[in-house]
Design a protein around this motif. Structure first.
Motif, PDB file in Angstrom:
ATOM      1  N   ALA A 246       0.819  -1.210   0.000  1.00 26.61           N
ATOM      2  CA  ALA A 246       0.000   0.000   0.000  1.00 26.61           C
ATOM      3  C   ALA A 246       0.851   1.258   0.000  1.00 26.61           C
ATOM      4  N   HIS A 247       1.975   1.211   0.707  1.00 27.01           N
ATOM      5  CA  HIS A 247       2.900   2.353   0.778  1.00 27.01           C
ATOM      6  C   HIS A 247       4.310   1.807   0.540  1.00 27.01           C
ATOM      7  N   TRP A 248       4.800   1.945  -0.682  1.00 27.35           N
ATOM      8  CA  TRP A 248       6.060   1.315  -1.054  1.00 27.35           C
ATOM      9  C   TRP A 248       7.231   1.766  -0.187  1.00 27.35           C
ATOM     10  N   PHE A 249       7.275   3.037   0.174  1.00 26.18           N
ATOM     11  CA  PHE A 249       8.343   3.568   1.007  1.00 26.18           C
ATOM     12  C   PHE A 249       7.867   3.845   2.426  1.00 26.18           C
ATOM     13  N   GLY A 250       6.707   3.329   2.788  1.00 25.47           N
ATOM     14  CA  GLY A 250       6.163   3.574   4.117  1.00 25.47           C
ATOM     15  C   GLY A 250       5.535   4.955   4.230  1.00 25.47           C
ATOM     16  N   THR A 251       5.177   5.322   5.448  1.00 20.92           N
ATOM     17  CA  THR A 251       4.608   6.643   5.734  1.00 20.92           C
ATOM     18  C   THR A 251       5.421   7.314   6.829  1.00 20.92           C
ATOM     19  N   ASP A 252       5.274   8.639   6.939  1.00 19.88           N
ATOM     20  CA  ASP A 252       6.032   9.375   7.935  1.00 19.88           C
ATOM     21  C   ASP A 252       5.210   9.595   9.193  1.00 19.88           C
ATOM     22  N   GLN A 253       5.674  10.498  10.044  1.00 22.17           N
ATOM     23  CA  GLN A 253       5.038  10.721  11.342  1.00 22.17           C
ATOM     24  C   GLN A 253       3.654  11.331  11.229  1.00 22.17           C
ATOM     25  N   LEU A 254       3.313  11.882  10.070  1.00 20.81           N
ATOM     26  CA  LEU A 254       1.977  12.446   9.856  1.00 20.81           C
ATOM     27  C   LEU A 254       1.110  11.571   8.952  1.00 20.81           C
ATOM     28  N   GLY A 255       1.611  10.399   8.622  1.00 20.23           N
ATOM     29  CA  GLY A 255       0.852   9.503   7.767  1.00 20.23           C
ATOM     30  C   GLY A 255       0.971   9.828   6.290  1.00 20.23           C
ATOM     31  N   ARG A 256       1.912  10.667   5.899  1.00 17.30           N
ATOM     32  CA  ARG A 256       2.106  11.009   4.485  1.00 17.30           C
ATOM     33  C   ARG A 256       2.918   9.920   3.789  1.00 17.30           C
TER      34      ARG A 256
ATOM     35  N   ILE B 150      11.776   6.862   6.739  1.00 18.38           N
ATOM     36  CA  ILE B 150      11.442   8.276   6.540  1.00 18.38           C
ATOM     37  C   ILE B 150      12.654   9.057   6.053  1.00 18.38           C
ATOM     38  N   GLY B 151      13.829   8.728   6.569  1.00 11.73           N
ATOM     39  CA  GLY B 151      15.038   9.434   6.154  1.00 11.73           C
ATOM     40  C   GLY B 151      15.890   8.692   5.153  1.00 11.73           C
ATOM     41  N   VAL B 152      15.795   7.358   5.127  1.00 11.87           N
ATOM     42  CA  VAL B 152      16.668   6.575   4.265  1.00 11.87           C
ATOM     43  C   VAL B 152      16.321   6.755   2.789  1.00 11.87           C
TER      44      VAL B 152
END
Length: 310
Positions: A77-87, A279-281
């Motif tokens: 669903a999220h190839w690179f994941g999501t950040d702290q705000l769900g983006r 998130i940073g990688v």
């Protein structure tokens, strides 16, 4: 019955075999080099397409939040994941290519323009003007480029804070101009050296003897013959510009949140490396891959240009 002396046929064979192996290794290296350049060029074309039309690769908005999916790990669903705000990090990396690459292209273009003007002015002016301009360039070159860009970004931030900068945003303009000015002295010295060689060439002296006006002489003969090596070095310098621009954004001097700029995303992600490394990688990987691809293509162009002019 004829006899052959031992060594007449067996002696040279090992040397020929070693030479053949060396030639094969050289051919393999050239093939691998061409494949690497082709892959790097294809990647740069893909990055340019992503920067122009990120919507072709993702349907998500870069600043669309989903608090129910905060810091979700990479998945289908999220190839690179999501950040702290769900983006969605994948969408933010793709949309961030436009800002990051635009700053790199803009700063390189401004640096090439400024270096060309300064270098030509030094080469074509008198001895006093040449000394003054080159000593000014030497003062700037004595400072590390990244430190100079940082100082310039701080000064420009104070200046542009007093002006209405609305085209790209104040932080982006700061970084673009700061990186450009930091690279101007190096390009200026290259242009000056090339222009001095061209100015002393026979066809330029003949054009001067025929009474060709100075502006026409510069535009027709001096400038075209100095731009070749400068453009090749500019292609290599574009990668460094992207690194410097991302570094300044990482320090908070570039595009501010919530702009999906790679350096700013990397800065946001450093606080979550232990819990949400993605998130940073992934923004860091985007910077690395872009710079490596640019350097491969730029170095290849540099070798080809040097081969044609040697």
């Amino acid at each position: 019955m004829t006899t052959t002396q031992p060594g007449l046929l067996t002696g040279p064979a090992p040397a020929l075999t070693a030479a053949g192996r060396a030639a094969n290794r050289s051919r393999r290296r050239r093939r691998l080099s061409r494949v690497g350049v082709a892959l790097a060029g294809a990647l740069l074309v893909l990055l340019a397409l992503v920067a122009i039309a990120p919507g072709l690769f993702t349907g998500r908005a870069p600043n669309e939040t989903d608090l129910a999916q905060t810091m979700a790990s990479p998945s289908g669903a999220h190839w690179f994941g999501t950040d702290q705000l769900g983006r969605d990090v994948f969408a933010r990396v793709l949309h961030g290519a436009r800002t990051s690459l635009l700053v790199g292209v803009g700063s390189t273009a401004f640096a090439l323009l400024g270096g060309t003007v300064l270098g030509l002015a030094a080469a074509l002016s008198g001895r006093v003007g040449d000394q003054v301009l080159m000593r000014f360039a030497d003062v700037l070159l004595s400072l590390p480029s990244l430190l100079l860009a940082l100082l310039l970004a701080l000064l420009l931030a104070l200046l542009l804070a007093l002006l209405a900068v609305t085209v790209l945003g104040t932080g982006t303009v700061n970084v673009m101009l700061a990186v450009a000015i930091a690279f101007v002295p190096g390009y200026a010295r290259i242009v000056r050296a090339e222009a001095l060689v061209v100015r002393r060439s026979g066809y330029v002296e003949a054009a001067v003897g025929l009474g060709l006006p100075r502006p026409v002489l510069v535009a027709r003969h001096v400038l075209p013959n100095t731009l070749g090596p400068l453009l090749v070095l500019g292609a290599v310098g574009f990668g460094t510009s992207v690194i410097y621009a991302s570094g300044l954004s990482f320090l908070g001097l570039g595009a501010g949140p919530p702009s999906p700029e790679w350096g700013a995303m990397l800065s946001e992600g450093r606080s979550f490396l232990a819990t949400a490394w993605w998130i940073g990688v992934f923004p860091g990987l985007a910077i690395t891959v872009t710079v490596v691809a640019v350097n491969i293509v730029g170095r290849f162009a540099q070798r080809r240009f040097a081969g044609r002019t040697s």
